[in-house]
Design a protein around this motif. Structure first.
Motif, PDB file in Angstrom:
ATOM      1  N   GLN A   1      24.290  44.333  40.718  1.00  0.00           N
ATOM      2  CA  GLN A   1      23.625  43.537  39.693  1.00  0.00           C
ATOM      3  C   GLN A   1      24.135  43.876  38.293  1.00  0.00           C
ATOM      4  O   GLN A   1      23.958  43.102  37.369  1.00  0.00           O
ATOM      5  N   GLU A   2      24.769  45.029  38.139  1.00  0.00           N
ATOM      6  CA  GLU A   2      25.164  45.505  36.825  1.00  0.00           C
ATOM      7  C   GLU A   2      26.472  44.909  36.328  1.00  0.00           C
ATOM      8  O   GLU A   2      26.977  45.291  35.292  1.00  0.00           O
ATOM      9  N   LEU A   3      27.033  43.965  37.049  1.00  0.00           N
ATOM     10  CA  LEU A   3      28.275  43.326  36.647  1.00  0.00           C
ATOM     11  C   LEU A   3      28.074  42.645  35.291  1.00  0.00           C
ATOM     12  O   LEU A   3      27.074  41.958  35.086  1.00  0.00           O
ATOM     13  N   ASN A   4      28.990  42.877  34.358  1.00  0.00           N
ATOM     14  CA  ASN A   4      28.872  42.264  33.040  1.00  0.00           C
ATOM     15  C   ASN A   4      29.357  40.827  33.132  1.00  0.00           C
ATOM     16  O   ASN A   4      30.549  40.551  33.132  1.00  0.00           O
ATOM     17  N   ARG A   5      28.429  39.908  33.219  1.00  0.00           N
ATOM     18  CA  ARG A   5      28.778  38.505  33.438  1.00  0.00           C
ATOM     19  C   ARG A   5      29.501  37.898  32.248  1.00  0.00           C
ATOM     20  O   ARG A   5      30.318  37.001  32.413  1.00  0.00           O
ATOM     21  N   ASP A   6      29.241  38.403  31.033  1.00  0.00           N
ATOM     22  CA  ASP A   6      29.948  37.888  29.861  1.00  0.00           C
ATOM     23  C   ASP A   6      31.428  38.245  29.907  1.00  0.00           C
ATOM     24  O   ASP A   6      32.285  37.431  29.563  1.00  0.00           O
ATOM     25  N   LYS A   7      31.725  39.470  30.327  1.00  0.00           N
ATOM     26  CA  LYS A   7      33.127  39.880  30.455  1.00  0.00           C
ATOM     27  C   LYS A   7      33.826  39.065  31.538  1.00  0.00           C
ATOM     28  O   LYS A   7      34.962  38.646  31.360  1.00  0.00           O
ATOM     29  N   LEU A   8      33.152  38.851  32.636  1.00  0.00           N
ATOM     30  CA  LEU A   8      33.722  38.054  33.728  1.00  0.00           C
ATOM     31  C   LEU A   8      34.081  36.659  33.226  1.00  0.00           C
ATOM     32  O   LEU A   8      35.196  36.180  33.407  1.00  0.00           O
ATOM     33  N   LYS A   9      33.145  36.017  32.576  1.00  0.00           N
ATOM     34  CA  LYS A   9      33.353  34.652  32.091  1.00  0.00           C
ATOM     35  C   LYS A   9      34.459  34.597  31.029  1.00  0.00           C
ATOM     36  O   LYS A   9      35.316  33.711  31.049  1.00  0.00           O
ATOM     37  N   LYS A  10      34.448  35.561  30.127  1.00  0.00           N
ATOM     38  CA  LYS A  10      35.437  35.619  29.048  1.00  0.00           C
ATOM     39  C   LYS A  10      36.862  35.756  29.600  1.00  0.00           C
ATOM     40  O   LYS A  10      37.772  35.028  29.194  1.00  0.00           O
ATOM     41  N   ILE A  11      37.053  36.670  30.530  1.00  0.00           N
ATOM     42  CA  ILE A  11      38.374  36.884  31.120  1.00  0.00           C
ATOM     43  C   ILE A  11      38.786  35.677  31.960  1.00  0.00           C
ATOM     44  O   ILE A  11      39.933  35.229  31.907  1.00  0.00           O
TER      45      ILE A  11
ATOM     46  N   SER B   1      33.401  41.408  46.846  1.00  0.00           N
ATOM     47  CA  SER B   1      33.711  40.335  45.891  1.00  0.00           C
ATOM     48  C   SER B   1      34.101  40.902  44.540  1.00  0.00           C
ATOM     49  O   SER B   1      35.024  40.394  43.882  1.00  0.00           O
ATOM     50  N   LEU B   2      33.413  41.942  44.101  1.00  0.00           N
ATOM     51  CA  LEU B   2      33.747  42.586  42.833  1.00  0.00           C
ATOM     52  C   LEU B   2      35.206  43.052  42.828  1.00  0.00           C
ATOM     53  O   LEU B   2      35.941  42.805  41.872  1.00  0.00           O
ATOM     54  N   VAL B   3      35.616  43.690  43.893  1.00  0.00           N
ATOM     55  CA  VAL B   3      36.987  44.188  43.989  1.00  0.00           C
ATOM     56  C   VAL B   3      37.972  43.021  43.976  1.00  0.00           C
ATOM     57  O   VAL B   3      38.988  43.059  43.264  1.00  0.00           O
ATOM     58  N   ARG B   4      37.677  41.964  44.735  1.00  0.00           N
ATOM     59  CA  ARG B   4      38.580  40.801  44.771  1.00  0.00           C
ATOM     60  C   ARG B   4      38.635  40.089  43.417  1.00  0.00           C
ATOM     61  O   ARG B   4      39.702  39.653  42.980  1.00  0.00           O
ATOM     62  N   ILE B   5      37.496  39.968  42.739  1.00  0.00           N
ATOM     63  CA  ILE B   5      37.470  39.345  41.413  1.00  0.00           C
ATOM     64  C   ILE B   5      38.324  40.161  40.439  1.00  0.00           C
ATOM     65  O   ILE B   5      39.153  39.617  39.710  1.00  0.00           O
ATOM     66  N   ALA B   6      38.120  41.461  40.429  1.00  0.00           N
ATOM     67  CA  ALA B   6      38.869  42.337  39.518  1.00  0.00           C
ATOM     68  C   ALA B   6      40.375  42.233  39.764  1.00  0.00           C
ATOM     69  O   ALA B   6      41.153  42.097  38.809  1.00  0.00           O
ATOM     70  N   LYS B   7      40.786  42.283  41.011  1.00  0.00           N
ATOM     71  CA  LYS B   7      42.209  42.176  41.323  1.00  0.00           C
ATOM     72  C   LYS B   7      42.773  40.839  40.866  1.00  0.00           C
ATOM     73  O   LYS B   7      43.841  40.780  40.257  1.00  0.00           O
ATOM     74  N   TYR B   8      42.064  39.774  41.142  1.00  0.00           N
ATOM     75  CA  TYR B   8      42.554  38.438  40.799  1.00  0.00           C
ATOM     76  C   TYR B   8      42.629  38.234  39.280  1.00  0.00           C
ATOM     77  O   TYR B   8      43.561  37.601  38.780  1.00  0.00           O
ATOM     78  N   LEU B   9      41.668  38.779  38.533  1.00  0.00           N
ATOM     79  CA  LEU B   9      41.640  38.607  37.082  1.00  0.00           C
ATOM     80  C   LEU B   9      42.438  39.686  36.346  1.00  0.00           C
ATOM     81  O   LEU B   9      42.481  39.694  35.116  1.00  0.00           O
ATOM     82  N   HIS B  10      43.062  40.602  37.090  1.00  0.00           N
ATOM     83  CA  HIS B  10      43.893  41.665  36.513  1.00  0.00           C
ATOM     84  C   HIS B  10      43.086  42.593  35.607  1.00  0.00           C
ATOM     85  O   HIS B  10      43.537  42.980  34.520  1.00  0.00           O
ATOM     86  N   VAL B  11      41.881  42.924  36.019  1.00  0.00           N
ATOM     87  CA  VAL B  11      41.050  43.874  35.280  1.00  0.00           C
ATOM     88  C   VAL B  11      40.556  44.949  36.245  1.00  0.00           C
ATOM     89  O   VAL B  11      40.626  44.782  37.462  1.00  0.00           O
ATOM     90  N   SER B  12      40.029  46.010  35.685  1.00  0.00           N
ATOM     91  CA  SER B  12      39.471  47.060  36.538  1.00  0.00           C
ATOM     92  C   SER B  12      38.021  46.726  36.887  1.00  0.00           C
ATOM     93  O   SER B  12      37.346  45.994  36.153  1.00  0.00           O
ATOM     94  N   THR B  13      37.566  47.268  37.981  1.00  0.00           N
ATOM     95  CA  THR B  13      36.155  47.111  38.323  1.00  0.00           C
ATOM     96  C   THR B  13      35.297  47.805  37.270  1.00  0.00           C
ATOM     97  O   THR B  13      34.208  47.337  36.951  1.00  0.00           O
ATOM     98  N   ASP B  14      35.796  48.889  36.690  1.00  0.00           N
ATOM     99  CA  ASP B  14      35.058  49.585  35.630  1.00  0.00           C
ATOM    100  C   ASP B  14      34.817  48.665  34.440  1.00  0.00           C
ATOM    101  O   ASP B  14      33.767  48.713  33.810  1.00  0.00           O
ATOM    102  N   TYR B  15      35.783  47.813  34.133  1.00  0.00           N
ATOM    103  CA  TYR B  15      35.617  46.858  33.029  1.00  0.00           C
ATOM    104  C   TYR B  15      34.503  45.867  33.360  1.00  0.00           C
ATOM    105  O   TYR B  15      33.633  45.615  32.533  1.00  0.00           O
TER     106      TYR B  15
END
Length: 87
Positions: free
Chosen positions: A10-20, A56-70
């Protein structure tokens, strides 16, 4: 060890996801298709209605070229790919 990771984050930063996602630019539909989840799931994650599974978090991060930590808001550094890009 290999296998499927379970649980929702639940702690995924949705604003960062959308922005990237928009900076690439890629639609919710195309992101969902690329990582094998529905566009409505991407929309619901971005709106905060649901969390992302660990897988899904891992797949999203890989596809968007960001770290899961981000995406988890542990760091503000999206990663090397974004070093010289505006987002």
């Amino acid at each position: 060890m290999t296998g499927i990771l379970y649980g929702n984050i639940q702690e995924l930063n949705r604003d960062k996801l959308k922005k990237i996602r928009k900076a690439l630019p890629i639609s919710q539909k195309d992101l969902g298709k690329a990582i094998d989840i529905s566009p409505s799931q991407i929309k619901n994650i971005e709106l905060g209605y649901t969390g992302a599974s660990i897988d899904s978090l891992v797949r999203i991060a890989k596809y968007l070229h960001v770290s899961t930590d981000y995406l988890l808001d542990i760091t503000d550094d999206p990663g090397e790919y974004w070093k010289d890009k505006k987002y």
